[in-house]
Write a protein that holds these residues in place. Sequence first.
Motif, mmCIF file in Angstrom:
data_model
loop_
_atom_site.group_PDB
_atom_site.id
_atom_site.type_symbol
_atom_site.label_atom_id
_atom_site.label_comp_id
_atom_site.label_asym_id
_atom_site.label_seq_id
_atom_site.Cartn_x
_atom_site.Cartn_y
_atom_site.Cartn_z
ATOM 1 N N HIS A 121 0.850 -1.194 0.000
ATOM 2 C CA HIS A 121 0.000 0.000 0.000
ATOM 3 C C HIS A 121 0.881 1.238 0.000
ATOM 4 O O HIS A 121 1.902 1.283 0.680
ATOM 5 N N LYS A 122 0.451 2.239 -0.756
ATOM 6 C CA LYS A 122 1.130 3.528 -0.715
ATOM 7 C C LYS A 122 0.106 4.662 -0.687
ATOM 8 O O LYS A 122 -0.775 4.725 -1.541
ATOM 9 N N TYR A 123 0.223 5.487 0.307
ATOM 10 C CA TYR A 123 -0.610 6.685 0.416
ATOM 11 C C TYR A 123 0.260 7.904 0.188
ATOM 12 O O TYR A 123 1.396 7.959 0.658
ATOM 13 N N PHE A 124 -0.288 8.901 -0.521
ATOM 14 C CA PHE A 124 0.267 10.250 -0.486
ATOM 15 C C PHE A 124 -0.756 11.084 0.269
ATOM 16 O O PHE A 124 -1.831 11.369 -0.263
ATOM 17 N N GLY A 125 -0.485 11.420 1.486
ATOM 18 C CA GLY A 125 -1.503 12.052 2.330
ATOM 19 C C GLY A 125 -2.659 11.084 2.493
ATOM 20 O O GLY A 125 -2.460 9.949 2.912
ATOM 21 N N LYS A 126 -3.855 11.552 2.110
ATOM 22 C CA LYS A 126 -5.032 10.680 2.245
ATOM 23 C C LYS A 126 -5.307 9.888 0.974
ATOM 24 O O LYS A 126 -6.221 9.069 0.916
ATOM 25 N N ASN A 127 -4.507 10.191 -0.065
ATOM 26 C CA ASN A 127 -4.733 9.562 -1.368
ATOM 27 C C ASN A 127 -4.060 8.186 -1.423
ATOM 28 O O ASN A 127 -2.836 8.085 -1.424
ATOM 29 N N LYS A 159 2.643 0.505 3.703
ATOM 30 C CA LYS A 159 2.418 -0.790 4.331
ATOM 31 C C LYS A 159 2.799 -1.878 3.329
ATOM 32 O O LYS A 159 2.687 -1.672 2.126
ATOM 33 N N GLY A 160 3.244 -3.020 3.840
ATOM 34 C CA GLY A 160 3.517 -4.141 2.958
ATOM 35 C C GLY A 160 4.989 -4.493 2.893
ATOM 36 O O GLY A 160 5.830 -3.810 3.476
#
Length: 244
Positions: free
Chosen positions: A12-18, A59-60
Amino acid sequence: MSEYLIEIKNLHKYFGKNEVLKGLDIQIKKGEVVVMIGPSGSGKSTFLRTMNLLEKPTKGEVYFEGTNIADKSVDVFKHREKMGMVFQQFNLFPNMTVLDNLTLAPIKTGRMTKEEATIKAKELLERVDLSDKEVAYPQSLSGGQQQRVAIARALAMNPDVMLFDEPTSALDPEMVGEVLSVMQELAKEGMTMVVVTHEMGFAKNVADRVLFMADGVIVEQGAPIEVFDSPKEKRTQDFLAKVL
Ligand code: ADP
Ligand code: MG
């Protein structure tokens, strides 16, 4: 030891809430050529950059040669040296000659002496048909030539995998072929490759496996003939209808 050179688990990769990558599971065997296709903004570049830890996964796990390089205790630099990366915009060092672009990393990391790095660099330049450009500076070269230098530079570190992010997208059409043929040659020699591209002909002819990514997930994957000739998912069908 896993049978895979690369094994990605629940990435998983988030940029901020995206949330840009939504739980990817991908395995890549040594020698495999995997081509990733998909619409702009779907997370392909982020995926490649996360795979070699240029971006930190939220995550991951990212196993490379048996080591989870996403683990904080791991020396990412040491492992990343074994992953060559080629970008859309070449990213050559503008203030260095072609030869120096190739020898910099092997010398700086202490992997090779200057003499060894120079011998290797000359071999590689011959392979990409640029022996006559050793002392040239990047800006004096065409886009196709610069990208071939970038490929040779990545190979100078003797990588175990090569990652390509749209390597021909910034090129004038007449230069696309010379870069793809270098890549095809590499694939033939058994290099493990992960290639993000819009070149569907290359995907069909060279890929062992095609992954279709949309909106941060792998929607569909399979042999090129399966994905291109009988896509199962509506999103894959719609995308292919636009690009083929
Ligand atoms: P693709 O390569 O498939 O076109 P990207 O991985 O470049 O897609 O982008 C996926 C999404 O992640 C886009 O919405 C993009 O705006 C966003 N994104 C990419 N890099 C960053 C960043 N460094 N910071 C914030 N958002 C980003
Ligand atoms: Mg991209």
